[in-house]
Design a protein around this motif. Sequence first.
Motif, PDB file in Angstrom:
ATOM      1  N   LEU A 269      29.729   0.066 -49.586  1.00  0.00           N
ATOM      2  CA  LEU A 269      30.030  -1.302 -49.986  1.00  0.00           C
ATOM      3  C   LEU A 269      29.612  -2.249 -48.867  1.00  0.00           C
ATOM      4  CD1 LEU A 269      31.494  -3.486 -51.752  1.00  0.00           C
ATOM      5  CD2 LEU A 269      33.574  -2.923 -50.468  1.00  0.00           C
ATOM      6  N   ILE A 270      28.889  -3.285 -49.235  1.00  0.00           N
ATOM      7  CA  ILE A 270      28.602  -4.382 -48.313  1.00  0.00           C
ATOM      8  C   ILE A 270      29.123  -5.640 -48.985  1.00  0.00           C
ATOM      9  CG2 ILE A 270      26.832  -5.746 -47.146  1.00  0.00           C
ATOM     10  CD1 ILE A 270      25.122  -3.230 -46.969  1.00  0.00           C
ATOM     11  N   TYR A 271      29.921  -6.385 -48.228  1.00  0.00           N
ATOM     12  CA  TYR A 271      30.532  -7.599 -48.770  1.00  0.00           C
ATOM     13  C   TYR A 271      30.189  -8.785 -47.877  1.00  0.00           C
ATOM     14  CZ  TYR A 271      33.861 -10.621 -51.086  1.00  0.00           C
ATOM     15  OH  TYR A 271      34.427 -11.639 -51.795  1.00  0.00           O
ATOM     16  N   ASP A 272      29.798  -9.869 -48.506  1.00  0.00           N
ATOM     17  CA  ASP A 272      29.413 -11.087 -47.789  1.00  0.00           C
ATOM     18  C   ASP A 272      30.259 -12.236 -48.297  1.00  0.00           C
ATOM     19  OD1 ASP A 272      28.272 -13.554 -47.118  1.00  0.00           O
ATOM     20  OD2 ASP A 272      26.238 -12.803 -47.249  1.00  0.00           O
ATOM     21  N   SER A 273      31.123 -12.729 -47.441  1.00  0.00           N
ATOM     22  CA  SER A 273      31.921 -13.892 -47.787  1.00  0.00           C
ATOM     23  C   SER A 273      31.812 -14.921 -46.670  1.00  0.00           C
ATOM     24  CB  SER A 273      33.385 -13.497 -47.993  1.00  0.00           C
ATOM     25  OG  SER A 273      34.151 -14.632 -48.317  1.00  0.00           O
TER      26      SER A 273
ATOM     27  N   TRP B  55      39.531  -5.630 -57.594  1.00  0.00           N
ATOM     28  CA  TRP B  55      38.618  -4.514 -57.864  1.00  0.00           C
ATOM     29  C   TRP B  55      38.933  -3.329 -56.966  1.00  0.00           C
ATOM     30  CZ3 TRP B  55      33.356  -7.527 -58.080  1.00  0.00           C
ATOM     31  CH2 TRP B  55      33.334  -8.299 -59.234  1.00  0.00           C
ATOM     32  N   VAL B  56      39.239  -3.608 -55.709  1.00  0.00           N
ATOM     33  CA  VAL B  56      39.565  -2.537 -54.770  1.00  0.00           C
ATOM     34  C   VAL B  56      40.873  -1.870 -55.187  1.00  0.00           C
ATOM     35  CG1 VAL B  56      40.253  -2.019 -52.387  1.00  0.00           C
ATOM     36  CG2 VAL B  56      38.276  -3.489 -52.821  1.00  0.00           C
ATOM     37  N   SER B  57      41.910  -2.674 -55.443  1.00  0.00           N
ATOM     38  CA  SER B  57      43.216  -2.096 -55.783  1.00  0.00           C
ATOM     39  C   SER B  57      43.197  -1.373 -57.119  1.00  0.00           C
ATOM     40  CB  SER B  57      44.307  -3.169 -55.765  1.00  0.00           C
ATOM     41  OG  SER B  57      44.041  -4.169 -56.714  1.00  0.00           O
ATOM     42  N   SER B  58      42.303  -1.760 -58.027  1.00  0.00           N
ATOM     43  CA  SER B  58      42.216  -1.089 -59.327  1.00  0.00           C
ATOM     44  C   SER B  58      41.441   0.224 -59.254  1.00  0.00           C
ATOM     45  CB  SER B  58      41.530  -2.005 -60.345  1.00  0.00           C
ATOM     46  OG  SER B  58      40.137  -2.088 -60.064  1.00  0.00           O
ATOM     47  N   GLY B  59      40.778   0.462 -58.129  1.00  0.00           N
ATOM     48  CA  GLY B  59      39.978   1.681 -58.000  1.00  0.00           C
ATOM     49  C   GLY B  59      38.569   1.544 -58.542  1.00  0.00           C
ATOM     50  N   LYS B  60      38.183   0.349 -58.990  1.00  0.00           N
ATOM     51  CA  LYS B  60      36.832   0.136 -59.523  1.00  0.00           C
ATOM     52  C   LYS B  60      35.769   0.181 -58.425  1.00  0.00           C
ATOM     53  CE  LYS B  60      38.287  -2.349 -63.565  1.00  0.00           C
ATOM     54  NZ  LYS B  60      38.232  -3.550 -64.377  1.00  0.00           N
ATOM     55  N   ILE B  61      36.210  -0.004 -57.188  1.00  0.00           N
ATOM     56  CA  ILE B  61      35.309   0.131 -56.044  1.00  0.00           C
ATOM     57  C   ILE B  61      35.778   1.363 -55.274  1.00  0.00           C
ATOM     58  CG2 ILE B  61      34.484  -0.895 -53.896  1.00  0.00           C
ATOM     59  CD1 ILE B  61      34.908  -3.633 -55.109  1.00  0.00           C
ATOM     60  N   PRO B  62      34.996   2.434 -55.313  1.00  0.00           N
ATOM     61  CA  PRO B  62      35.415   3.655 -54.623  1.00  0.00           C
ATOM     62  C   PRO B  62      35.451   3.474 -53.109  1.00  0.00           C
ATOM     63  CG  PRO B  62      33.369   3.993 -55.881  1.00  0.00           C
ATOM     64  CD  PRO B  62      33.739   2.559 -56.004  1.00  0.00           C
ATOM     65  N   ARG B  63      36.408   4.147 -52.469  1.00  0.00           N
ATOM     66  CA  ARG B  63      36.540   4.068 -51.018  1.00  0.00           C
ATOM     67  C   ARG B  63      35.340   4.719 -50.340  1.00  0.00           C
ATOM     68  NH1 ARG B  63      40.452   2.229 -54.060  1.00  0.00           N
ATOM     69  NH2 ARG B  63      42.337   1.630 -52.991  1.00  0.00           N
ATOM     70  N   GLY B  64      35.036   4.249 -49.143  1.00  0.00           N
ATOM     71  CA  GLY B  64      33.929   4.779 -48.359  1.00  0.00           C
ATOM     72  C   GLY B  64      33.693   3.896 -47.157  1.00  0.00           C
ATOM     73  N   ARG B  65      32.446   3.835 -46.716  1.00  0.00           N
ATOM     74  CA  ARG B  65      32.070   2.974 -45.588  1.00  0.00           C
ATOM     75  C   ARG B  65      31.768   1.583 -46.112  1.00  0.00           C
ATOM     76  NH1 ARG B  65      30.368   5.443 -40.735  1.00  0.00           N
ATOM     77  NH2 ARG B  65      30.235   7.690 -40.924  1.00  0.00           N
ATOM     78  N   ALA B  66      32.329   0.579 -45.424  1.00  0.00           N
ATOM     79  CA  ALA B  66      32.121  -0.812 -45.836  1.00  0.00           C
ATOM     80  C   ALA B  66      31.634  -1.637 -44.655  1.00  0.00           C
ATOM     81  CB  ALA B  66      33.413  -1.398 -46.390  1.00  0.00           C
ATOM     82  N   LEU B  67      30.843  -2.646 -44.966  1.00  0.00           N
ATOM     83  CA  LEU B  67      30.345  -3.596 -43.980  1.00  0.00           C
ATOM     84  C   LEU B  67      30.659  -4.994 -44.490  1.00  0.00           C
ATOM     85  CD1 LEU B  67      28.654  -4.316 -41.440  1.00  0.00           C
ATOM     86  CD2 LEU B  67      26.625  -4.220 -42.916  1.00  0.00           C
ATOM     87  N   ASP B  68      31.345  -5.786 -43.666  1.00  0.00           N
ATOM     88  CA  ASP B  68      31.687  -7.165 -43.989  1.00  0.00           C
ATOM     89  C   ASP B  68      30.772  -8.084 -43.185  1.00  0.00           C
ATOM     90  OD1 ASP B  68      32.866  -9.591 -44.621  1.00  0.00           O
ATOM     91  OD2 ASP B  68      34.813  -9.108 -43.747  1.00  0.00           O
ATOM     92  N   LEU B  69      29.882  -8.784 -43.871  1.00  0.00           N
ATOM     93  CA  LEU B  69      28.911  -9.673 -43.232  1.00  0.00           C
ATOM     94  C   LEU B  69      29.474 -11.085 -43.174  1.00  0.00           C
ATOM     95  CD1 LEU B  69      25.729  -8.405 -45.099  1.00  0.00           C
ATOM     96  CD2 LEU B  69      26.450  -7.848 -42.774  1.00  0.00           C
ATOM     97  N   GLY B  70      29.496 -11.666 -41.977  1.00  0.00           N
ATOM     98  CA  GLY B  70      30.085 -12.996 -41.811  1.00  0.00           C
ATOM     99  C   GLY B  70      31.592 -12.911 -41.963  1.00  0.00           C
ATOM    100  N   CYS B  71      32.200 -12.022 -41.208  1.00  0.00           N
ATOM    101  CA  CYS B  71      33.610 -11.654 -41.413  1.00  0.00           C
ATOM    102  C   CYS B  71      34.604 -12.751 -41.070  1.00  0.00           C
ATOM    103  CB  CYS B  71      33.945 -10.389 -40.643  1.00  0.00           C
ATOM    104  SG  CYS B  71      33.934 -10.574 -38.839  1.00  0.00           S
ATOM    105  N   GLY B  72      34.208 -13.748 -40.293  1.00  0.00           N
ATOM    106  CA  GLY B  72      35.145 -14.811 -39.941  1.00  0.00           C
ATOM    107  C   GLY B  72      36.399 -14.249 -39.308  1.00  0.00           C
TER     108      GLY B  72
END
Length: 131
Positions: free
Chosen positions: A79-83, A4-21
């Motif tokens: 974008l907030i991502y939780d993995s 999704w990121v490489s296709s441009g479907k998620i626009p660039r900006g500020r991101a937060l990775d929760l539980g980043c490991g």
Amino acid sequence: MSKWVSSGKIPRGRALDLGCGNGRNAIHLAKSRFSVEAVDYSEAAVDWATQRATEAGVDLRVHHTSVFDLQLEASRYDLIYDSGCFHHMPPHRRLPYVDLVVNALKPGGLFGMTCFRSEGGSGLPTRGLRS
């Protein structure tokens, strides 16, 4: 997320990775021209993510704390991502977590999550656990 990121479907900006490991997703986002912050409760994970970010040559701000102790500015993230966060959370912490994420997202921001149990949570009972 990568496609999704490489296709441009998620626009660039500020991101937060929760539980980043180990920082895998945060580093990918930083390489994809996001401004990235990451958080993990494990000191070892934060050290590892920081080391990997340095090796990858990306700028990454990694916090060693509970997601509930972060002082997140309202409407800050595109974008907030939780993995690696929600699935470890006891049920009584899930609604406050959702409130935290919703508050931290910009209007129109995106939230993504990978959860390793189909029913969510850690599978741990909430009896006797403190918030």
